[in-house]
Design a protein around this motif. Structure first.
Motif, PDB file in Angstrom:
ATOM      1  N   ASP A  67       0.821  -1.210   0.000  1.00 56.07           N
ATOM      2  CA  ASP A  67       0.000   0.000   0.000  1.00 56.07           C
ATOM      3  C   ASP A  67       0.858   1.265   0.000  1.00 56.07           C
ATOM      4  O   ASP A  67       0.428   2.310  -0.509  1.00 56.07           O
ATOM      5  N   SER A  70       1.112   1.374  -5.923  1.00 54.23           N
ATOM      6  CA  SER A  70      -0.215   1.455  -5.303  1.00 54.23           C
ATOM      7  C   SER A  70      -0.728   2.888  -5.268  1.00 54.23           C
ATOM      8  O   SER A  70      -1.927   3.133  -5.371  1.00 54.23           O
ATOM      9  N   LYS A  71       0.192   3.838  -5.103  1.00 55.42           N
ATOM     10  CA  LYS A  71      -0.209   5.243  -5.120  1.00 55.42           C
ATOM     11  C   LYS A  71      -0.669   5.664  -6.514  1.00 55.42           C
ATOM     12  O   LYS A  71      -1.554   6.502  -6.666  1.00 55.42           O
ATOM     13  N   TYR A 103      -1.755   3.309  -8.891  1.00 54.21           N
ATOM     14  CA  TYR A 103      -2.897   2.452  -9.245  1.00 54.21           C
ATOM     15  C   TYR A 103      -3.550   1.960  -7.944  1.00 54.21           C
ATOM     16  O   TYR A 103      -3.169   0.907  -7.416  1.00 54.21           O
ATOM     17  N   PRO A 104      -4.514   2.692  -7.400  1.00 53.68           N
ATOM     18  CA  PRO A 104      -5.111   2.338  -6.103  1.00 53.68           C
ATOM     19  C   PRO A 104      -5.866   1.010  -6.100  1.00 53.68           C
ATOM     20  O   PRO A 104      -6.174   0.484  -5.032  1.00 53.68           O
ATOM     21  N   GLU A 105      -6.137   0.459  -7.276  1.00 48.71           N
ATOM     22  CA  GLU A 105      -6.804  -0.841  -7.344  1.00 48.71           C
ATOM     23  C   GLU A 105      -5.827  -2.008  -7.262  1.00 48.71           C
ATOM     24  O   GLU A 105      -6.226  -3.186  -7.181  1.00 48.71           O
ATOM     25  N   HIS A 143      -3.526   4.403   0.784  1.00 49.06           N
ATOM     26  CA  HIS A 143      -3.494   4.867  -0.608  1.00 49.06           C
ATOM     27  C   HIS A 143      -4.322   4.001  -1.560  1.00 49.06           C
ATOM     28  O   HIS A 143      -4.585   4.424  -2.688  1.00 49.06           O
ATOM     29  N   SER A 144      -4.709   2.821  -1.130  1.00 48.05           N
ATOM     30  CA  SER A 144      -5.394   1.872  -2.016  1.00 48.05           C
ATOM     31  C   SER A 144      -6.895   1.838  -1.742  1.00 48.05           C
ATOM     32  O   SER A 144      -7.354   2.258  -0.676  1.00 48.05           O
ATOM     33  N   HIS A 145      -7.621   1.317  -2.717  1.00 47.90           N
ATOM     34  CA  HIS A 145      -9.054   1.104  -2.520  1.00 47.90           C
ATOM     35  C   HIS A 145      -9.265   0.055  -1.435  1.00 47.90           C
ATOM     36  O   HIS A 145      -8.495  -0.906  -1.317  1.00 47.90           O
TER      37      HIS A 145
END
Length: 402
Positions: free
Chosen positions: A211, A216-217, A219-221, A263-265
């Motif tokens: 995360d 991840s920052k 592409y939060p998915e 930072h992620s979903h």
């Protein structure tokens, strides 16, 4: 179809998804469990009434995928320590023995052979953890102590049911040995402990570090996709070892409990959308599986009796031990009824017996219909009897958040 042409996979998939989601919306509209609405809609669109969809291998595969995703989502609500309570093992063991004995002797009383009676008794040992967990989630009761008891016991019950199936198949084929049984038990318990440790102490920490990574920052998915990938990996490994795939997915969900992402979903939020779609397919498929036109008078009598035995044996076999272990009368009844749905596990047992020529189509159909009836009765008992006030409070709370 009158032309003899089998509908293509694309048509089967689109019809299945359409009716699954329609069942979900219909059940929500009439304030009933999605399980009940979707199964009944499956009966209508299946061979029993309209014949629009048949239970093909494709439908079975999509339904199995729905059960895996459902249990992955349910796992987020539990911690590993919720599943290690000694009480759950005691309730689960007695809850296996009583239905097995009850199903066996009732089947003998109806004139079935000892081999057939063994398979019928084994089918009654199973509990569909996916079905009960979904009902509890709908009713906002997953955090209740009795719910944790139901889920924890159902996980143990699922493993014990598969062991019972293994014993029954070996006894029927004359290959049973205590050494082989001990090996199966050690293998399955060792596997569950191993993947739970890997999930909690390795993969969950990997997700937290992931995360914070640049990818991840950007592409939060990314983390969500990785988590779902792990769920399918655990499910595949569980199936390979000889445990139901849904148990592996459930352990993956439990492993991710309490992870805070910056930072992620959110993993559980993303999985909820998958759950609504594919769990709906799973429940609709249970209705599609049944062809009521194939049932005769004597078979219907046997179904009625075996369904009553299926419910009573779980209420007695799980409810009484729960009461003796300190649960209240209502919670003990809830545990007994919560363990009653047989669902897909009993159907797997029936299918194996049919493939081994140890039961006929009449017994197979009886077990399938019994599974459907126990699946429908449980949410009705919960919503309209045991937890009527809690359901109203849950609905009021959801409406207040809108």
């Amino acid at each position: 179809m009158s032309t003899g042409v089998v509908p293509g996979i694309e048509l089967q998939m689109t019809l299945l998804l359409f009716f699954a989601l329609a069942g979900y919306l219909l059940a929500s509209k009439i304030n009933q469990s999605a399980v009940v609405g979707e199964i009944l809609l499956g009966l209508v669109v299946g061979p029993s009434v309209l014949g629009l969809i048949t239970y093909t291998e494709f439908v079975q595969a999509i339904a199995a995928l729905g059960a895996v995703i459902l249990m992955f989502v349910i796992g987020f609500e539990f911690k590993i320590e919720d599943l290690t309570n000694v009480k759950y093992g005691i309730i689960g063991l007695i809850g296996i023995i009583v239905p097995w004995i009850g199903g066996y002797f009732v089947s003998l009383a109806f004139g079935f052979s000892p081999e057939s009676a063994l398979f019928i008794g084994t089918a009654l040992t199973a509990t569909s953890i996916a079905i009960t967990a979904n009902v509890l989630k709908e009713m906002c009761l997953l955090d209740a102590e009795f719910s944790k008891a139901i889920i924890g016991t159902a996980v143990i019950d699922d493993i014990l049911s598969l062991l019972a199936l293994s014993i029954t198949a070996d006894v029927a084929s004359g290959t049973f040995s205590f050494g082989g049984l001990a090996f199966i038990i050690a293998k399955q318990i060792g596997f569950l402990v191993l993947i739970a440790l890997i999930g909690v102490f390795f993969i969950s920490k990997m997700i937290v570090r992931m995360d914070e990574s640049p990818i991840s920052k950007k592409y939060p998915e990314f983390v969500f996709i990785f988590a779902v990938m792990i769920a399918f990996l655990f499910a595949a490994l569980a199936e390979f070892i000889g445990i139901s795939a849904i148990i592996g997915a459930f352990i993956a969900g439990v492993s991710f409990n309490g992870i805070n992402l910056k930072h992620s979903h959110d993993i559980s939020e993303g999985a909820d959308y998958l759950y609504i779609i594919f769990a709906s397919v799973f429940f609709v498929s249970l209705g599609i599986l049944v062809d009521l036109s194939a049932l005769t008078g004597p078979v219907l009598i046997f179904i009625a009796v075996i369904t009553v035995i299926a419910i009573i044996s779980k209420v007695v076999g799980c409810g009484i031990p729960a009461r003796l272990l300190g649960y209240s009368n209502r919670d003990s009844l809830a545990i007994g009824f919560g363990m009653s749905p047989r669902g897909e596990v009993a159907m797997i047992v029936a299918l194996m017996g049919l493939n081994l020529s140890l039961i006929g189509q009449d017994i197979y159909a009886s077990i399938v219909v019994m599974s459907i009836l126990t699946t429908v009765i449980t949410p009705i008992a919960f919503r309209n009897w045991l937890f009527k006030k809690e359901v109203k409070a849950c609905i009021a709370g959801e409406q207040g958040m809108q």
